[in-house]
Write an enzyme that holds these catalytic residues in place. Sequence first.
Site, PDB file in Angstrom:
ATOM      1  N   ASP A  97       0.826  -1.204   0.000  1.00 13.02           N
ATOM      2  CA  ASP A  97       0.000   0.000   0.000  1.00 13.02           C
ATOM      3  C   ASP A  97       0.865   1.261   0.000  1.00 13.02           C
ATOM      4  OD1 ASP A  97      -2.239  -1.630   0.207  1.00 13.02           O
ATOM      5  OD2 ASP A  97      -2.225  -1.570   2.391  1.00 13.02           O
ATOM      6  N   TYR A 144       7.233  -9.767   6.920  1.00 10.15           N
ATOM      7  CA  TYR A 144       6.996  -8.344   7.156  1.00 10.15           C
ATOM      8  C   TYR A 144       7.474  -7.982   8.556  1.00 10.15           C
ATOM      9  CZ  TYR A 144       3.903  -7.671   3.091  1.00 10.15           C
ATOM     10  OH  TYR A 144       3.384  -7.563   1.826  1.00 10.15           O
TER      11      TYR A 144
END
Length: 244
Positions: free
Chosen positions: A53, A111
């Site tokens: 994003d 992540y």
Amino acid sequence: MKTYKLTMMYDGRCFNGWQRQGNTDCTIQGILEEAASDILKEKVEINGSGRTDAGVHAKGQTASMVVSASFDTEEFLCRMNQRLPEAIKITEVVLANKGFHARLSAKAKCYAYYIDTRQKQEVFTRKYSYSYPYELDVCAMKQAASYLIGRHDFASFTDLKENKSTIRTIYDIKIEKQQDMIKITYVGTGFLYHMVRILTGTLLEVGRKKKCPDDVKEILESKERTEAGFCTPAQGLFLNEVYY
């Protein structure tokens, strides 16, 4: 036709996310495709391992591209980095096996999310961490995280609106505290839209005792987004590595 694998890092603050969009030229995919097409003198489509994003960073994003002819990978890497803005750097270009696809061939992703718990955020990391100035119960957060490991339906932990499967597998969640900084690392088969950020917000609410560790089990079972915690900002999130 030849398939190449690209590995890169980027500062997500500077772009409107990974995915090419019709209403802006400021996407990582679009910028990469324009540079590669110009260098190779053919229209190039570059597919990433995932669509980070806007505001999300990467230390080890991977991408693949299929082109008509072979080329010197070191020369191409050098020319790409000369063309790209300072906030994007290609770190490796290698010839891949036929059929390799950065997203479809990926086995797992890692992540990391960074949280600064100081009353005033650290000056030199403030753009790459989330300011959350509260005392946190890290032991409770680790207990809550243990319930998230495994194969589950993570419908409660996504803002996904599409009618797609929300079942994913998380292999590991590691929570590390170093003075006033907390790093949460997630390794899993893949992550849904906003999933890592909502997981992080939920664990932070456990750390503040707004939720109990056992609440996480009920949140998973509910499959209701409203039961989970808040979605933390993009600035603290990094795609560290993609595994093949």
